[in-house]
Write a protein that holds these residues in place. Structure first.
Motif, PDB file in Angstrom:
ATOM      1  N   GLY A  47       0.809  -1.211   0.000  1.00 24.22           N
ATOM      2  CA  GLY A  47       0.000   0.000   0.000  1.00 24.22           C
ATOM      3  C   GLY A  47       0.838   1.255   0.000  1.00 24.22           C
ATOM      4  N   ARG A  48       1.927   1.259   0.775  1.00 24.46           N
ATOM      5  CA  ARG A  48       2.762   2.453   0.826  1.00 24.46           C
ATOM      6  C   ARG A  48       3.534   2.645  -0.480  1.00 24.46           C
ATOM      7  N   ARG A  50       2.430   1.796  -3.367  1.00 22.74           N
ATOM      8  CA  ARG A  50       1.425   2.283  -4.302  1.00 22.74           C
ATOM      9  C   ARG A  50       1.164   3.779  -4.092  1.00 22.74           C
ATOM     10  N   SER A  51       1.090   4.206  -2.841  1.00 21.45           N
ATOM     11  CA  SER A  51       0.851   5.626  -2.562  1.00 21.45           C
ATOM     12  C   SER A  51       2.030   6.484  -3.002  1.00 21.45           C
ATOM     13  N   LEU A  52       3.210   5.893  -2.995  1.00 16.21           N
ATOM     14  CA  LEU A  52       4.409   6.601  -3.442  1.00 16.21           C
ATOM     15  C   LEU A  52       4.563   6.557  -4.960  1.00 16.21           C
ATOM     16  N   LYS A  53       3.735   5.733  -5.613  1.00 14.95           N
ATOM     17  CA  LYS A  53       3.804   5.507  -7.063  1.00 14.95           C
ATOM     18  C   LYS A  53       5.166   4.939  -7.460  1.00 14.95           C
ATOM     19  N   GLY A 153       0.571  14.914  -4.891  1.00 12.66           N
ATOM     20  CA  GLY A 153      -0.319  13.867  -4.429  1.00 12.66           C
ATOM     21  C   GLY A 153       0.397  12.660  -3.851  1.00 12.66           C
ATOM     22  N   LEU A 154       1.658  12.828  -3.455  1.00 13.10           N
ATOM     23  CA  LEU A 154       2.426  11.751  -2.840  1.00 13.10           C
ATOM     24  C   LEU A 154       2.416  11.925  -1.324  1.00 13.10           C
ATOM     25  N   PRO A 155       2.808  10.903  -0.574  1.00 14.54           N
ATOM     26  CA  PRO A 155       2.786  11.016   0.890  1.00 14.54           C
ATOM     27  C   PRO A 155       3.581  12.218   1.395  1.00 14.54           C
TER      28      PRO A 155
END
Length: 305
Positions: A47-48, A50-53, A153-155
């Motif tokens: 998940g992390r 993915r959030s970081l792309k 839009g990244l963490p």
């Protein structure tokens, strides 16, 4: 320069403690050696990542990756003007990193004719051409190209970091050297010293719109495909090295930094799929890595969530 790529031996979803120990071991290394760190997608939880792309580096046309020299949890890059301090620092880290890590792959690199011109770091690659002219000539523009921004839009913990692409590119130097210098320059799209084929100085960008049929600079030349629009240069910063593993295995450790992998390296690589140089190049390894921000608390922010 030496690249040392490590894998975590701890298989829990996110071995923060092992990474914290590794980073502290790096902080204790001699200051005579510059050390950079990148974190692979395989270290993060799904998940992390993915959030970081961030994902493992995909295969591109013509790639033949060797799994023994591809991907990895953590990349540690050592740099110095002399090789002996690099070797000592790398061995020191291997002794200090503990049982939480194992070496996945490593490779030494060097930069022939390493120099600075007009604010850009230049070097000569194994094909005898100077490279690095496409990099920014100011620290401000460099930061704009490479540092992750808050509006992407990244963490939040990734802001101020970057993404590093490493590609191990074996070069067919014997085949290349059989061509004339003029033929080589047509394939690259520049003179060996960096000057453009239409006479534009090396530190400026030609207007390819005035050469729509490629009579002066071929349409399938490397530089024309890599950077077709002089007003919008690729948003990457390169820092590549040559390597020589013996037995004819010589090439380039291509390395670039950017704030967005898709608009940076991947956009350039897609344009280069049909370049005339392709028959001289064979990518055999490398990976994608997240370069943490200089803020020391980014890892603690991850651990607290």
């Amino acid at each position: 320069m030496r690249i040392l790529v490590l894998d975590s031996t701890r298989r829990e979803p996110e071995p923060v403690a092992a990474l914290r120990h590794l980073l502290r071991s790096i902080e204790r290394l001699p200051t005579s050696v510059a050390v950079g760190v990148g974190i692979g997608a395989s270290w993060f939880t799904e998940g992390r990542a993915r959030s970081l792309k961030l994902a493992a580096m995909p295969g591109f046309a013509g790639d033949v990756p060797d799994p023994r020299h591809t991907h990895g949890d953590v990349l540690v890059q050592f740099a110095s003007s002399r090789q002996s301090p690099i070797a000592e620092a790398a061995e020191s880290l291997r002794g200090a990193m503990g049982s939480g890590w194992r070496v996945r792959w490593q490779l030494d690199g060097f930069r022939p004719d390493n120099r600075a011109e007009g604010g850009r770091g230049l070097a000569r690659n194994p094909f005898h051409f100077s490279e690095g002219f496409g990099n920014p000539d100011s620290e401000r523009e460099t930061r704009q190209r490479v540092l992750i921004r808050a509006d992407q839009g990244l963490p939040e913990w990734s802001v101020g970091g970057s993404f590093q692409v490493v590609r191990i590119v074996q070069l067919a130097t014997e085949l290349w050297d059989a061509d004339s210098v003029k033929e080589q320059e047509q394939l690259i799209g520049r003179r060996r010293d960096g000057r453009w084929l239409d006479g534009t100085p090396a530190d400026e960008r030609p207007d390819f719109a005035t050469d729509p049929k490629g009579r002066m600079t071929p349409l399938d030349s490397h530089v024309r495909l890599a950077a077709p629009n002089r007003r919008r240069p690729p948003p990457i910063v390169r820092r590549s090295y040559s390597y020589d593993r013996g037995n004819g295995d010589t090439g380039l450790i291509f390395s670039c930094f950017q704030r967005d992998l898709r608009t940076g390296f991947e956009a350039v690589q897609k344009r280069l799929e049909h370049e005339a140089m392709a028959k001289y190049l064979l990518t055999t390894g490398g990976g994608y890595f997240f370069v943490p921000p200089t803020s020391p608390d980014w890892l603690e922010k991850i651990a607290s969530k």
